[in-house]
Design an enzyme around this catalytic site. Structure first.
Site, PDB file in Angstrom:
ATOM      1  N   GLY A  39       0.988  -1.270   0.121  1.00  0.00           N
ATOM      2  CA  GLY A  39       0.025   0.093  -0.085  1.00  0.00           C
ATOM      3  C   GLY A  39       0.928   1.349   0.019  1.00  0.00           C
ATOM      4  O   GLY A  39       1.975   1.126  -0.290  1.00  0.00           O
ATOM      5  N   HIS A  45       4.239   2.171  -8.147  1.00  0.00           N
ATOM      6  CA  HIS A  45       3.477   0.927  -8.041  1.00  0.00           C
ATOM      7  C   HIS A  45       2.058   1.116  -9.245  1.00  0.00           C
ATOM      8  O   HIS A  45       1.841  -0.137  -9.768  1.00  0.00           O
ATOM      9  CB  HIS A  45       2.539   1.026  -6.805  1.00  0.00           C
ATOM     10  N   GLY A 156       8.638  -4.848  -8.667  1.00  0.00           N
ATOM     11  CA  GLY A 156       9.780  -3.889  -9.152  1.00  0.00           C
ATOM     12  C   GLY A 156      11.051  -4.354  -9.146  1.00  0.00           C
ATOM     13  O   GLY A 156      11.549  -4.984  -7.951  1.00  0.00           O
ATOM     14  N   VAL A 185      10.896   3.021 -11.325  1.00  0.00           N
ATOM     15  CA  VAL A 185      10.355   4.417 -11.871  1.00  0.00           C
ATOM     16  C   VAL A 185      10.989   5.399 -10.776  1.00  0.00           C
ATOM     17  O   VAL A 185      11.239   5.314  -9.549  1.00  0.00           O
ATOM     18  CB  VAL A 185       8.940   4.087 -11.424  1.00  0.00           C
ATOM     19  N   LEU A 193      11.606   5.860  -6.376  1.00  0.00           N
ATOM     20  CA  LEU A 193      10.185   5.933  -5.813  1.00  0.00           C
ATOM     21  C   LEU A 193      10.185   5.136  -4.937  1.00  0.00           C
ATOM     22  O   LEU A 193      10.370   3.774  -5.006  1.00  0.00           O
ATOM     23  CB  LEU A 193       9.071   5.997  -6.697  1.00  0.00           C
ATOM     24  N   SER A 194       9.819   5.368  -3.472  1.00  0.00           N
ATOM     25  CA  SER A 194       9.612   4.439  -2.687  1.00  0.00           C
ATOM     26  C   SER A 194       8.515   4.916  -1.589  1.00  0.00           C
ATOM     27  O   SER A 194       8.599   6.265  -1.339  1.00  0.00           O
ATOM     28  CB  SER A 194      11.067   3.996  -1.777  1.00  0.00           C
ATOM     29  N   ARG A 196       9.146   4.855   1.351  1.00  0.00           N
ATOM     30  CA  ARG A 196       9.840   5.146   2.524  1.00  0.00           C
ATOM     31  C   ARG A 196      10.426   6.546   2.269  1.00  0.00           C
ATOM     32  O   ARG A 196      11.085   7.278   3.299  1.00  0.00           O
ATOM     33  CB  ARG A 196      10.901   4.231   2.964  1.00  0.00           C
TER      34      ARG A 196
END
Ligand code: PAF
Length: 302
Positions: A39, A45, A156, A185, A193-194, A196
C-alpha cells in the site's frame, strides 16, 4: 473503481469465473495478474499495474503491510496505511480487484509455524542487516500466490534481491506463475520512488538523488576503462566515501552478477569478456533506508 475484498474466500469466489471451463462447458479463461504491494501507493506501483494491464485481462492488487517481514525495531507500526487513497489511485489505472486482508485473515496464527525459508541468497545484501526479512516476504508471497493463483505477478526491480528470491521461490516450489520484473520508476531528479521516501526531511530529500548519481558515475567509470581488480575496488571505495560524505550511512554498496553471485564466481578473474553486472546499494538517510541499483557492463576482471 476496483472491487475490494478483505476475505480470502470472497476473492477466490470472485476470481473463479475467470479460470477455465464455465458452466456451459465453454472455456473463457482469462489471464490474471497479481501486483503485490504494502500500500501507500506511488507512481512506481501504478506503473506495475499498467504493466499488468498490458499482459493480463484481470489485475489484482494486494495491499497488506506484512508483519512477518519487519524486524524488531523496524517501521511496522509507523508504516503508512492509506487504503482509501490507494483504492482511488488504483481506479485511475483500471485495476480490477484490490485484496486488502486483515492480519488475522492472512495469519490465523502469528508468527506462522510454517515457514518458507529463502536459504543462502539471504546471507548477503539486505539479508545481513534485516535477518528474517526475506523469510517473511517468502511466506506472504507464497500465500498470495496460493490465494490469487495468478498467471503472472509483477514486482519492481528496485527491490532486486526480493525479485531474485521470488524467482527462486517460483522455481523451487513449481508455481506456474510468470514473474515479471518492472524497471525502477524515478522522480525527475533520479531518486527511485519508494513509500519510505516520505520519511526524508526537506534537506534529506535534496541530498537523496546523490545515491543514484553516484551509482551512475560508478557504472560509467567501470564501463569506460579497462581496470585491474584493485583499480575497480578503489573506484568502489571512492564511491562509498562520496556517498558517506553527504550524510548517508551505507548498509552495503556491492557489485554482483545478475543472479547475485560474487562476480568472480561466474567467470575466471582474468577473463576480459564483457560481463553484465549490477551495482546494488542500501543506505540510510535520516529515518529512511533507501535502496537502488544500476546495471553495468564491464570488460575488465572484477
Ligand atoms: O515489495 C513489497 O512491497 C513487499 O515486500 C511485498 C512483495 C508486497 C511482500 O509483502
Amino acid at each position: 473503481m476496483p472491487i475490494v475484498h478483505h476475505r480470502i474466500s470472497t476473492l477466490r469466489d470472485a476470481l473463479q469465473p475467470y479460470r477455465g471451463l464455465q458452466n456451459d462447458g465453454q472455456s473463457r479463461s482469462q489471464r490474471i495478474a497479481l501486483v503485490p504491494t504494502m500500500g501507500n501507493l506511488h507512481a512506481g506501483h501504478l506503473e506495475l499495474v499498467r504493466i499488468a494491464k498490458q499482459r493480463a485481462e484481470v489485475v489484482v492488487v494486494s495491499i497488506f503491510v506484512n508483519p512477518t517481514q519487519f524486524g524488531v525495531g523496524e517501521d511496522f507500526d509507523s508504516y503508512p496505511r492509506t487504503l482509501d487513497e490507494d483504492i482511488a489511485k488504483l481506479a485511475t489505472v483500471d485495476a480490477d480487484y484490490v485484496f486488502a486482508p486483515s492480519i488475522d485473515e492472512m495469519y490465523p496464527v502469528l508468527p506462522p509455524p510454517t515457514t518458507v525459508l529463502a536459504g543462502a541468497i539471504t546471507d548477503q545484501l539486505c539479508g545481513q542487516t534485516r535477518p528474517g526479512h526475506f523469510d517473511g516476504v517468502g511466506i506472504v508471497v507464497a500465500k498470495l500466490f496460493n490465494i490469487v493463483q495468478p498467471d503472472m505477478a509483477i514486482f519492481g526491480q528496485k527491490d532486486y534481491q526480493q525479485l531474485a528470491i521470488i524467482k527462486q521461490l517460483v522455481r523451487d516450489l513449481s508455481y506456474p506463475i510468470e514473474i515479471v520484473g518492472a524497471p525502477i520508476v524515478r522522480a525527475d531528479d533520479g531518486l527511485a520512488l519508494s513509500s519510505r521516501n516520505q520519511y526524508l526531511s526537506e534537506t534529506e530529500r535534496q541530498i537523496a538523488p546523490i545515491l543514484h548519481q553516484e551509482l551512475q558515475r560508478l557504472a560509467h567509470e567501470l564501463e569506460n576503462h579497462t581496470l585491474s581488480v584493485q583499480e575497480s575496488k578503489a573506484l568502489l571505495a571512492k564511491a562509498h566515501n562520496r556517498i558517506t560524505e553527504v550524510g548517508f550511512v551505507i548498509d552495503y554498496l556491492e557489485i554482483k552478477t545478475e543472479s547475485l553471485d560474487a562476480p568472480r564466481h561466474t567467470t575466471d578473474s582474468f577473463n576480459v569478456e564483457r560481463k553484465d553486472l549490477i551495482i546494488l546499494v542500501a543506505a540510510w538517510l535520516g529515518r529512511a533506508r533507501l535502496l537502488d541499483n544500476q546495471r553495468v557492463t564491464v570488460n575488465q576482471p572484477l
